[in-house]
Each structure stands twice: as C-alpha cells, then as structure tokens.
Design a protein around this motif. Structure first.
Motif, PDB file in Angstrom:
ATOM      1  N   ILE A 210      -2.303  -9.420   9.383  1.00  0.00           N
ATOM      2  CA  ILE A 210      -2.693  -8.054   9.750  1.00  0.00           C
ATOM      3  C   ILE A 210      -4.205  -7.970   9.776  1.00  0.00           C
ATOM      4  O   ILE A 210      -4.880  -8.302   8.792  1.00  0.00           O
ATOM      5  N   ALA A 211      -4.756  -7.520  10.898  1.00  0.00           N
ATOM      6  CA  ALA A 211      -6.182  -7.230  10.981  1.00  0.00           C
ATOM      7  C   ALA A 211      -6.387  -5.787  10.537  1.00  0.00           C
ATOM      8  O   ALA A 211      -5.817  -4.859  11.120  1.00  0.00           O
ATOM      9  N   VAL A 212      -7.172  -5.602   9.495  1.00  0.00           N
ATOM     10  CA  VAL A 212      -7.431  -4.276   8.936  1.00  0.00           C
ATOM     11  C   VAL A 212      -8.821  -3.839   9.387  1.00  0.00           C
ATOM     12  O   VAL A 212      -9.831  -4.388   8.942  1.00  0.00           O
ATOM     13  N   ILE A 213      -8.852  -2.882  10.301  1.00  0.00           N
ATOM     14  CA  ILE A 213     -10.123  -2.351  10.794  1.00  0.00           C
ATOM     15  C   ILE A 213     -10.449  -1.131   9.958  1.00  0.00           C
ATOM     16  O   ILE A 213      -9.864  -0.057  10.126  1.00  0.00           O
ATOM     17  N   ASP A 214     -11.389  -1.293   9.022  1.00  0.00           N
ATOM     18  CA  ASP A 214     -11.595  -0.262   8.008  1.00  0.00           C
ATOM     19  C   ASP A 214     -12.962  -0.454   7.354  1.00  0.00           C
ATOM     20  O   ASP A 214     -13.911  -0.832   8.036  1.00  0.00           O
ATOM     21  N   SER A 215     -13.010  -0.261   6.050  1.00  0.00           N
ATOM     22  CA  SER A 215     -14.272  -0.377   5.309  1.00  0.00           C
ATOM     23  C   SER A 215     -14.454  -1.764   4.724  1.00  0.00           C
ATOM     24  O   SER A 215     -15.329  -1.959   3.874  1.00  0.00           O
ATOM     25  N   GLY A 216     -13.672  -2.730   5.189  1.00  0.00           N
ATOM     26  CA  GLY A 216     -13.584  -4.038   4.554  1.00  0.00           C
ATOM     27  C   GLY A 216     -12.390  -4.026   3.631  1.00  0.00           C
ATOM     28  O   GLY A 216     -11.624  -3.047   3.591  1.00  0.00           O
ATOM     29  N   LEU A 217     -12.203  -5.087   2.860  1.00  0.00           N
ATOM     30  CA  LEU A 217     -11.110  -5.072   1.886  1.00  0.00           C
ATOM     31  C   LEU A 217     -11.253  -6.195   0.883  1.00  0.00           C
ATOM     32  O   LEU A 217     -11.839  -7.244   1.157  1.00  0.00           O
ATOM     33  N   ALA A 248     -17.437  -1.815  -0.083  1.00  0.00           N
ATOM     34  CA  ALA A 248     -18.153  -0.939  -1.005  1.00  0.00           C
ATOM     35  C   ALA A 248     -17.514   0.436  -1.104  1.00  0.00           C
ATOM     36  O   ALA A 248     -17.617   1.106  -2.140  1.00  0.00           O
ATOM     37  N   TYR A 249     -16.844   0.872  -0.039  1.00  0.00           N
ATOM     38  CA  TYR A 249     -16.257   2.212  -0.015  1.00  0.00           C
ATOM     39  C   TYR A 249     -14.908   2.243  -0.728  1.00  0.00           C
ATOM     40  O   TYR A 249     -14.628   3.141  -1.519  1.00  0.00           O
ATOM     41  N   GLY A 250     -14.002   1.308  -0.406  1.00  0.00           N
ATOM     42  CA  GLY A 250     -12.728   1.204  -1.107  1.00  0.00           C
ATOM     43  C   GLY A 250     -11.506   1.646  -0.325  1.00  0.00           C
ATOM     44  O   GLY A 250     -10.368   1.432  -0.767  1.00  0.00           O
ATOM     45  N   HIS A 251     -11.720   2.234   0.834  1.00  0.00           N
ATOM     46  CA  HIS A 251     -10.585   2.718   1.633  1.00  0.00           C
ATOM     47  C   HIS A 251      -9.733   1.551   2.142  1.00  0.00           C
ATOM     48  O   HIS A 251      -8.493   1.563   2.024  1.00  0.00           O
ATOM     49  N   GLY A 252     -10.355   0.540   2.693  1.00  0.00           N
ATOM     50  CA  GLY A 252      -9.628  -0.606   3.225  1.00  0.00           C
ATOM     51  C   GLY A 252      -8.871  -1.371   2.152  1.00  0.00           C
ATOM     52  O   GLY A 252      -7.760  -1.859   2.385  1.00  0.00           O
ATOM     53  N   THR A 253      -9.459  -1.480   0.959  1.00  0.00           N
ATOM     54  CA  THR A 253      -8.788  -2.154  -0.158  1.00  0.00           C
ATOM     55  C   THR A 253      -7.495  -1.441  -0.513  1.00  0.00           C
ATOM     56  O   THR A 253      -6.449  -2.072  -0.732  1.00  0.00           O
ATOM     57  N   HIS A 254      -7.567  -0.110  -0.577  1.00  0.00           N
ATOM     58  CA  HIS A 254      -6.377   0.686  -0.910  1.00  0.00           C
ATOM     59  C   HIS A 254      -5.293   0.512   0.153  1.00  0.00           C
ATOM     60  O   HIS A 254      -4.118   0.257  -0.168  1.00  0.00           O
ATOM     61  N   ILE A 255      -5.665   0.608   1.418  1.00  0.00           N
ATOM     62  CA  ILE A 255      -4.702   0.478   2.519  1.00  0.00           C
ATOM     63  C   ILE A 255      -4.076  -0.914   2.513  1.00  0.00           C
ATOM     64  O   ILE A 255      -2.857  -1.070   2.659  1.00  0.00           O
ATOM     65  N   ALA A 256      -4.900  -1.933   2.344  1.00  0.00           N
ATOM     66  CA  ALA A 256      -4.393  -3.309   2.372  1.00  0.00           C
ATOM     67  C   ALA A 256      -3.416  -3.571   1.241  1.00  0.00           C
ATOM     68  O   ALA A 256      -2.441  -4.317   1.409  1.00  0.00           O
ATOM     69  N   SER A 257      -3.628  -2.952   0.086  1.00  0.00           N
ATOM     70  CA  SER A 257      -2.705  -3.175  -1.032  1.00  0.00           C
ATOM     71  C   SER A 257      -1.352  -2.544  -0.754  1.00  0.00           C
ATOM     72  O   SER A 257      -0.319  -3.053  -1.215  1.00  0.00           O
ATOM     73  N   LEU A 258      -1.322  -1.439  -0.013  1.00  0.00           N
ATOM     74  CA  LEU A 258      -0.041  -0.842   0.364  1.00  0.00           C
ATOM     75  C   LEU A 258       0.696  -1.757   1.333  1.00  0.00           C
ATOM     76  O   LEU A 258       1.927  -1.882   1.285  1.00  0.00           O
ATOM     77  N   THR A 421     -11.376  -1.067  -6.951  1.00  0.00           N
ATOM     78  CA  THR A 421     -12.219  -1.729  -7.954  1.00  0.00           C
ATOM     79  C   THR A 421     -13.126  -0.663  -8.543  1.00  0.00           C
ATOM     80  O   THR A 421     -13.458   0.336  -7.881  1.00  0.00           O
ATOM     81  N   THR A 422     -13.541  -0.851  -9.757  1.00  0.00           N
ATOM     82  CA  THR A 422     -14.308   0.191 -10.454  1.00  0.00           C
ATOM     83  C   THR A 422     -15.667   0.451  -9.826  1.00  0.00           C
ATOM     84  O   THR A 422     -16.262   1.509 -10.055  1.00  0.00           O
ATOM     85  N   SER A 423     -16.160  -0.479  -9.037  1.00  0.00           N
ATOM     86  CA  SER A 423     -17.484  -0.290  -8.428  1.00  0.00           C
ATOM     87  C   SER A 423     -17.425   0.410  -7.077  1.00  0.00           C
ATOM     88  O   SER A 423     -18.480   0.802  -6.540  1.00  0.00           O
ATOM     89  N   GLN A 424     -16.245   0.586  -6.524  1.00  0.00           N
ATOM     90  CA  GLN A 424     -16.150   1.168  -5.193  1.00  0.00           C
ATOM     91  C   GLN A 424     -16.424   2.679  -5.204  1.00  0.00           C
ATOM     92  O   GLN A 424     -16.157   3.378  -6.186  1.00  0.00           O
ATOM     93  N   LEU A 444      -6.000   3.654  -7.607  1.00  0.00           N
ATOM     94  CA  LEU A 444      -6.220   5.049  -7.239  1.00  0.00           C
ATOM     95  C   LEU A 444      -4.978   5.622  -6.579  1.00  0.00           C
ATOM     96  O   LEU A 444      -4.252   4.908  -5.865  1.00  0.00           O
ATOM     97  N   ASN A 445      -4.733   6.917  -6.789  1.00  0.00           N
ATOM     98  CA  ASN A 445      -3.710   7.658  -6.061  1.00  0.00           C
ATOM     99  C   ASN A 445      -4.403   8.417  -4.935  1.00  0.00           C
ATOM    100  O   ASN A 445      -5.113   9.395  -5.181  1.00  0.00           O
ATOM    101  N   LEU A 446      -4.213   7.964  -3.705  1.00  0.00           N
ATOM    102  CA  LEU A 446      -4.869   8.593  -2.560  1.00  0.00           C
ATOM    103  C   LEU A 446      -3.841   9.175  -1.600  1.00  0.00           C
ATOM    104  O   LEU A 446      -2.669   8.767  -1.601  1.00  0.00           O
ATOM    105  N   SER A 447      -4.288  10.125  -0.788  1.00  0.00           N
ATOM    106  CA  SER A 447      -3.404  10.802   0.160  1.00  0.00           C
ATOM    107  C   SER A 447      -3.996  10.753   1.559  1.00  0.00           C
ATOM    108  O   SER A 447      -5.215  10.837   1.736  1.00  0.00           O
ATOM    109  N   GLY A 448      -3.122  10.658   2.543  1.00  0.00           N
ATOM    110  CA  GLY A 448      -3.559  10.697   3.931  1.00  0.00           C
ATOM    111  C   GLY A 448      -2.625   9.893   4.820  1.00  0.00           C
ATOM    112  O   GLY A 448      -1.890   9.005   4.352  1.00  0.00           O
ATOM    113  N   SER A 449      -2.667  10.178   6.094  1.00  0.00           N
ATOM    114  CA  SER A 449      -1.878   9.376   7.032  1.00  0.00           C
ATOM    115  C   SER A 449      -2.412   7.951   7.107  1.00  0.00           C
ATOM    116  O   SER A 449      -1.718   7.050   7.592  1.00  0.00           O
TER     117      SER A 449
END
Length: 544
Positions: A210-217, A248-258, A421-424, A444-449
């Motif tokens: 899967i190519a994740v186009i996001d904030s990195g991961l 650095a942001y953390g959005h892509g890491t969260h998505i990739a873990s799902l 990660t705690t630094s994100q 983290l517990n995050l919400s969104g499509s």
C-alpha cells in the motif's frame, strides 16, 4: 445467539430429513415413505425388535438457513410427535448412529455388527444422547440433554452426521410420526441454538503493498522494517530521493496502523502488508494539491518497481470544478487505469457551522468515479453492529458539479485507536485522545473518514491476497469496488430508518464477505463467461 428449527417442508423450505424404521420380523422391508414409524422392544418372533432411524441432513454450511461450520452449539432439542399407544412406564432413548444408513435401509442391510442395529459403540452408541419417559400420552416428546448438544457440536465441527436410532424399553409398540406425515406440524423437529464463529481469517495482506500518500509514516512502535521506501514530495520535486522514514505530524502513522499494524494488542486489518510512504503533508499536516498529484504520478511510474497494489488518500480539498477537468481527480483516474486501486476519504464536511447534518460535502478526490470513496461509521465503542451509526461529520453526496452518488461505503472512523509516537504533533496537541500504552508504545483515538479509508485499504489488501491465493492474480479495481459495495451491510439511524445512499453509500464495510467474494469470483475468465468459481453464502452472520 441464534436459534434455528429444522422440520421437513417448513416455511424455510427445509427438506433434509431422512427417517425410516427397521424390524426384525420383516428383515428385508424398508419403509422410506411411511407417515409413521414404530419403536418396539419385543424379542418374540411374531413381532420382534423394531427401531426408528432419523437424520437431519444439510444442517451446517455457508448457505441460507444453514448453521456456519464451527459454530458453538449452546442447546439442541428433538421434538417427536406420537400416538397414545406406548406404555406409561416405558422410556425412549436416542442413540447416535455410527454406521451409514439411508431411507431404504432394512434390518438385514444394517450388518456392520450383525443384522439389525447393535448398540455396541460400533454400529450405534450404547449410551443415549437423550431420553423421554411415559410413552402412553398423546402429543410431543422433547429429547433434550447435554449429550444431544455435544452431538450437534461434533457435527458442527465437521464430524460425520449419521443421525440417531430411537429405541424404547418395553414391548408395546410406540408409534411416532415421520417426516412424511401429511401435517407439517406433526413432523419431527430439530431445534438448535448456536453462536456463529467469530469471523477470523488467516489472511494478513501478505504480498500486498500500500502506498500511503500522507504525512509520512512509521510502523506501530516506530518500526520501519516493512516500509519499502519513503519519498518526500513536500518540496515540490516529482522524483525525490529515497530517505529514512519520517512522520513529524503523525496522521500517516495512525492511518497505516489501521491498515497494517502488526502488534497483537492493537492489530491492523492486514498486519502483513508492506508500505510505500509518500510524504505530501508537512509537520503541521498541511500540503498542496500539486504535491499530491506528483506523489500519485510517481506511484504509477514506480508501480512495478515497488509492487504497489493500493494507494490510500486520506486527504482532500473542496471540489472546485467537474471531475473531468479536476487535475487531482484525473490523476486518481489515471492510477486506476494503471492497475492501482485508489481508496479515498469522503471528507469530514457532514455538518455545517451550526451543527446541522447535510448533503454535498464530498471532497476532491472523493468525487473520482473510479475511486473507492469511504465515509465514516460510528461503532460507539461496541463490538455489535446493531448500534452502529454513520458519523455526523462524515461527508455525504452528491458531489458538487457532477452530482455523483458518493460515498461508496462507510467504515469505522470515529474515535479509532491507532499508532502514534510521543514526539509527533498530533500526540502533543491532542492529549485528551491519547489511548492506553502497550509495551511502551503510544496510541491515539482519532476520528475522520481518513481512518475509515485506512480500514478499507487494509481490507482491499486482504481481498487481493485472497484472489492471488485462489486464482494467481488480483481482481481489477472496479471488481474490488463492486465486491465491497455488494457485500456492504446497510445501516439505520437512531430511529431505525435506513440511511440513504448519499449518506452511507452501499452500507457498512463487511470485510468477511468481501474476502469471500474475492475467493469466489475468478478474474481470469474470458469476456461474457461466468466468473463465479465457487458457491457463495447468501448472508454473513453478525453478532451470532
């Protein structure tokens, strides 16, 4: 918990009962069509022993009105209707048959241990699964016992079902009604309560990227071993060099873990997938459309090199023009034509500033016709689907300018636990959403499509893996989309009214059924030929 009753010719159309009686006096006589069976324990030559045989076939399997193989059987009863001609002091007992028999069986044909039925644990079990007493009263006798439940459990687990022999203790013939009785209500009835097996799968997304186009991961726990390459498009380059993983942001890491988190405590949908990380969002979660287009085009150009099967786009912007001229939409369409499946977030514009839920909130590139556009489902922190709702914030169709019907489906996306990660940035800025730590790892517990799209991307990885295992090739993106939509489960709102298609698309993601479709629909067949390779269940058991 579910309860199903099996009775010959009932309203569900069940026709799997086989019953007959065999007798010592007429050892070559079979009675497969008799409306009655006699049970007698008389050793005298003028009458002789007479035992009834009964079996309920086709109880377990994937079909309609069948109990799923592997279900947990919680109780079972066999109800027999009879005439008032037995003895009040007699008992009737139900013994599992261990030898094969049919409706045409006779006393002499049952010869495994000698003529007739021998209750010797070779031809039939010596101990009864259940028994009833007082055979003199007219009406129903209900066999029920833990041993009867155990017999059904063994059959649910794959043991051969040879039914039962019915014997009684005295020599006054006991007449019971058979499956050929003219009145359906008089026929034998087997009632089974069960819990369907949890929908587990051995699929892990192996061999899928899967190519994740996001904030990195980063992988869960800041790992990097499954990230094939990381490319940073935030500077405007079209072919950036490989760099070490970053987010650095953390959005892509969260998505990739799902999609593919591989830690036991918080496992993703497809824990065996590999990733290509294409960074287009900076440390504050901001980016430009041109950078996203560059990343999509890079993925298409390097599809073969990195084995890219899926692109996840958990991002978007308002729709400013028709899909046919929108550069971002056209990049998505080109990627689909290249053989990559595009999974896109529908957007989080389901409500206006006054908090009113409305329509027309789909963002670009969620308006791409060939994309799998995913809205958000609220699971309310429970495992049951009966209380699930579409998230109020989830963008609804139709799309601006084109009035396309979107989203295509919805998936869990509200307060979903995923890696961080705690630094994100997101972990630092959203302390109230921090989840429990496992093994020192942050969540983290995050919400969104965005989250919903990640869940669907993981499911698509399982579908591709399944198709490759069965047929050697993956399905087309349009076929994958069709399978997801055909298998989706429609949701109802808090008042019990079904959501419309502009709110939920085809319904809620049904990953189990989607992978079953991927195993049954052959993508290698020639045009105009049937692509159904294997039989399909007509339903998926939920909350069994």
């Amino acid at each position: 918990m579910q309860t199903t009753s099996y009775q010959q010719g009932n309203t569900a159309g069940y026709n799997g009962v086989v019953d007959t009686d065999v007798q010592f006096r007429y050892p070559t006589l079979s009675a497969p069509s008799s409306p009655e069976m006699e049970v007698d324990n008389d050793s005298s030559p003028d009458d002789g022993w007479r035992w009834a045989l009964i079996r309920f076939d086709n109880l377990f399997g994937p079909g309609a009105n069948q109990i799923p193989v592997g279900s947990t059987i919680t109780s079972a009863t066999l109800t027999i209707q009879h005439r008032a001609d037995g003895n009040s002091g007699a008992t009737a007992s139900l013994h599992q048959m261990l030898a094969d028999w049919s409706g045409q069986s006779t006393w002499n044909s049952l010869s495994t241990s000698g003529a007739g039925i021998q209750f010797d644990n070779v031809e039939a079990k010596s101990t009864a699964d259940a028994s009833v007493s007082n055979l003199a009263t007219t009406g129903a006798k209900v066999f029920s016992d833990s041993a009867l439940t155990a017999a059904l459990q063994a059959w649910a687990n794959g043991a051969p079902n040879r039914g039962w022999a019915i014997r009684q203790s005295q020599d006054n013939g006991w007449i019971v009604r058979a499956s050929e009785d003219a009145t359906v209500a008089n026929r034998p009835m087997l009632t089974i309560s069960y819990k369907a097996p949890v929908n587990t799968t051995s699929l892990i997304g192996a061999g899928v990227t899967i190519a994740v186009i996001d904030s990195g991961l980063f992988e869960d726990g800041a790992g990097t071993s499954r990230i094939k390459t990381t490319r940073d498009f935030t500077s405007g380059q079209t072919n950036p060099a490989h760099i070490s993983p970053v987010d650095a942001y953390g959005h892509g890491t969260h998505i990739a873990s799902l999609m593919g988190g591989d830690k036991t405590e918080v496992e993703g949908v497809a824990p065996g997938v590999k990733f290509v990380s294409l960074q287009v969002l900076d440390q504050n979660g901001k980016g430009t459309t041109s950078h996203v287009i560059n990343a999509i085009q890079w993925a298409v150009a390097n599809k073969t090199t990195y084995g890219i099967d899926i692109i996840n786009l958990s991002l978007g912007h308002p729709i400013f023009e028709r899909a046919a001229t929108d550069p971002l939409v056209q990049a998505v369409e080109a990627a689909v034509r290249s053989g990559i499946t595009m999974v896109v977030a529908a957007g989080n514009v389901g409500m206006n500033q006054q908090g009113h839920v409305g329509y027309g909130g789909i963002t670009s590139p969620g308006n791409a016709p060939s994309a799998i556009t995913v809205g958000s489902q609220r699971t309310r922190g429970t495992t049951t689907r009966q209380d699930d709702l579409v998230s109020d914030f989830s963008s609804c169709g139709p799309t601006w300018y084109d009035a396309f019907a979107k989203p295509d489906l919805v998936a869990p996306g509200q307060y979903v636990l995923g890696a961080s990660t705690t630094s994100q940035y997101l972990y630092q800025q959203l302390p109230m959403t921090r989840g429990q730590s496992f093994g020192g790892r942050a969540y983290l517990n995050l919400s969104g499509s965005s989250m919903s799209a990640g869940v669907v991307s993981g499911t698509v990885a399982l579908m591709i893996e399944q198709s490759k295992l069965t047929f050697g090739v993956r399905p087309t993106s349009n076929a994958i989309k069709a399978m997801l939509m055909r298998s989706a489960i429609p949701l109802t709102d808090a008042q019990g009214v079904r959501y419309d298609v502009l709110t939920q698309g085809a319904g809620s993601l049904n990953a189990r059924a989607a992978t079953q479709l991927a195993a049954a629909l052959n993508p290698t067949v020639v045009l105009n030929a049937s692509w159904v390779y294997a039989s399909l269940p007509s339903s998926t058991v939920i909350d069994g």
